[in-house]
Motif scaffolding. Structure first.
Motif, PDB file in Angstrom:
ATOM      1  N   GLY A  63       0.842  -1.181   0.000  1.00 57.32           N
ATOM      2  CA  GLY A  63       0.000   0.000   0.000  1.00 57.32           C
ATOM      3  C   GLY A  63       0.878   1.232   0.000  1.00 57.32           C
ATOM      4  N   ALA A  64       0.244   2.386  -0.111  1.00 53.33           N
ATOM      5  CA  ALA A  64       0.971   3.653  -0.162  1.00 53.33           C
ATOM      6  C   ALA A  64       0.105   4.737   0.444  1.00 53.33           C
ATOM      7  N   GLY A  65       0.742   5.813   0.821  1.00 53.23           N
ATOM      8  CA  GLY A  65      -0.014   6.935   1.366  1.00 53.23           C
ATOM      9  C   GLY A  65       0.857   8.166   1.443  1.00 53.23           C
ATOM     10  N   ILE A  66       0.240   9.248   1.861  1.00 58.28           N
ATOM     11  CA  ILE A  66       0.979  10.499   2.030  1.00 58.28           C
ATOM     12  C   ILE A  66       1.733  10.422   3.355  1.00 58.28           C
ATOM     13  N   SER A  67       3.014  10.765   3.314  1.00 60.25           N
ATOM     14  CA  SER A  67       3.815  10.768   4.539  1.00 60.25           C
ATOM     15  C   SER A  67       3.651  12.118   5.224  1.00 60.25           C
ATOM     16  N   GLY A  68       3.174  12.102   6.456  1.00 54.57           N
ATOM     17  CA  GLY A  68       2.904  13.361   7.148  1.00 54.57           C
ATOM     18  C   GLY A  68       1.875  14.154   6.363  1.00 54.57           C
ATOM     19  N   SER A  69       2.171  15.430   6.089  1.00 52.42           N
ATOM     20  CA  SER A  69       1.254  16.183   5.229  1.00 52.42           C
ATOM     21  C   SER A  69       1.878  16.374   3.844  1.00 52.42           C
ATOM     22  N   GLY A  70       2.804  15.450   3.493  1.00 53.63           N
ATOM     23  CA  GLY A  70       3.440  15.482   2.193  1.00 53.63           C
ATOM     24  C   GLY A  70       4.594  16.468   2.179  1.00 53.63           C
ATOM     25  N   PRO A  71       5.245  16.644   1.027  1.00 56.71           N
ATOM     26  CA  PRO A  71       4.976  15.997  -0.261  1.00 56.71           C
ATOM     27  C   PRO A  71       5.496  14.562  -0.365  1.00 56.71           C
TER      28      PRO A  71
END
Lengths: 308, 308
Positions: free
Chosen positions: A254-262
């Motif tokens: 899976g994948a996602g945004i780390s913290g608030s990105g980028p």
């Protein structure tokens, strides 16, 4: 007792998919080095900063502010010098300020003979983190201090749970070198969410916690979804969807945004998969014209550590 | 192979606090008895119902509908008679219809030599449950079939997780003999919830799952909160707040609405605490003039079982 120690303060991923605002994990080979030194001269003095241009005044520096919070509580007979060798770019979304906030208090605590436990260290570090993020949160601090996966159940009172880390879990991180303003990342969040989506989110989150306890990689894969925040914040990251799709196609759980990105994180079972994912997302981003970095790392179950 | 079995089909608690709509657990000494009998005559025939007035036509009876769903899938060379000795009052909020839906398919599966696994049995039982609740959900069915705590991660596809049950966990249940219309319990739920509350809910839920894995009773206590649904639905249950407060004052780890009410569940560490909680909530309710029943029960980790 030593008068000086060198520390590795790790980068971290917060806002892990359905665990938005509460779940984080610790990275292994990305982080800052720091030297903390006991001095006869009282007070907190930042004497060296390399890597990025950050303020030397303790009151204006994240590492300084957390150090001052602990210094005032401990009232030691000495002072401390802090040297910061910064590798984690501020604003990258992998806990740059958290690494600084944690490093100073961890090092001072070691030099003072460990008067404080990990939760207390996190409490001091929150003060430093607040300088950078304008609010008190611990979701990057806790994994840096405790290592592995941490669930910040609540900030006030501060309650941190250590969640088991499956042995064969690796992260691949891509950091597109663009700036996302924290204010923008916050403003894009809805104030209200559909109850139906909230239920899906906590079903996935409960399931993710269960999957980490049982090292059930299939279930990790099925649980790593964020139906609440990702649909909004992913708009701020160019080619987010392509990166995520490429990662999953090439073996990521899976994948996602780390913290608030980028930065974007992906999780994989095994180093080989994590490396394949790196190749795949490198390919996506190398066609965009945006400068980027990618990292492959084991989940760091130790957390912040002494180097010498 | 036997031609007839007697079954105990347990009552269950769904909507466990922060695990609204997904987490349930199984009760030990409250439930229905059922007899399932193989017959030469084809089809599903309900031949006896005791305890409450329910329809004998299979298509109109929860146990009949789930039986028919399995019967059509299995296409056996025989038929089945079902006798229902109902102890769980319909509409009590502790899985009365689920016990019926589960009992018939569990019994038939045993008599056919167990062609179906527990998830498949739940899938058939969903059809019966849908007759009673007008929608397909499995949060009472899963704990009745699997025992212990279950997390229904998703209904479509049906995915059920078995969460560990701490050994010393007991439930005290009060069933005020009032009617709550399902339609009213649904209508009172908000369509949208504050993101902030949703985050608190999944922090608590992740924490609850962790606490069940680690048998951490303090953490169970800290996690058993529902900031989303309880504030609304508790209004439908007279003296809800007093019951909850009395339970917690007398040693309960927490309390919540069982299913969509009117029953209230509490969880305690140890039988003694659970009995004290029973006394305390009996006292509250005996002053209200409302008829009620209370039960103390171990969490049933076995689930539905054969009696003979």
């Amino acid at each position: 007792m030593k008068n000086e120690i060198k520390i590795f303060s790790p980068a971290t991923v917060a806002n892990v998919a359905c665990g938005f605002d509460v779940l984080g994990f610790c990275l292994d080979n990305i982080g800052d080095d720091m030297v903390i030194r006991k001095t006869d001269k009282k007070g907190i003095h930042i004497t060296k900063i390399e890597g990025f241009d950050l303020p030397f005044e303790a009151e204006l520096n994240v590492a300084g502010v957390s150090a001052l919070a602990m210094y005032e509580a401990a009232q030691p007979d000495c002072g401390f010098e802090i040297e910061i060798y910064k590798n984690i770019k501020p604003g990258s979304g992998i806990g740059s300020s958290a690494a600084s906030a944690v490093g100073s208090v961890f090092g001072m605590n070691e030099l003072l003979g460990r008067p404080y436990n990990k939760t207390e260290l996190t409490q001091f570090a929150i003060k430093g983190e607040a300088l950078a993020s304008k609010c008190e949160h611990a979701d990057n601090l806790a994994p840096a201090i405790f290592g592995g996966f941490t669930l910040v159940k609540s900030v006030s009172p501060l309650e941190i749970l250590e969640i088991p880390t499956p042995e064969d879990l690796y992260a691949t991180i891509i950091h597109p070198q663009i700036e996302i303003k924290t204010s923008e990342a916050r403003a894009i969040l809805p104030k209200e969410v559909a109850l139906e989506n909230a239920i899906t989110q906590w079903a996935n989150f409960g399931s993710l916690i269960h999957s980490l306890h049982t090292s059930d990689y299939d279930l990790i894969q099925k649980s790593l979804h964020d139906v609440i925040v990702e649909p909004h914040r992913s708009k701020l990251i160019p080619h987010y969807k392509e990166v995520k799709e490429a990662a999953i196609q090439h073996g990521a759980l899976g994948a996602g945004i780390s913290g608030s990105g980028p930065s974007i994180f992906t999780l994989s079972k095994g180093l080989e998969n994590a490396k394949n994912v790196k190749e795949a997302i490198n390919k996506v981003y190398s066609e965009t014209g945006i400068t980027f970095e990618t990292h492959v790392t084991k989940i760091n179950t130790e957390g912040i550590k002494i180097l010498n």
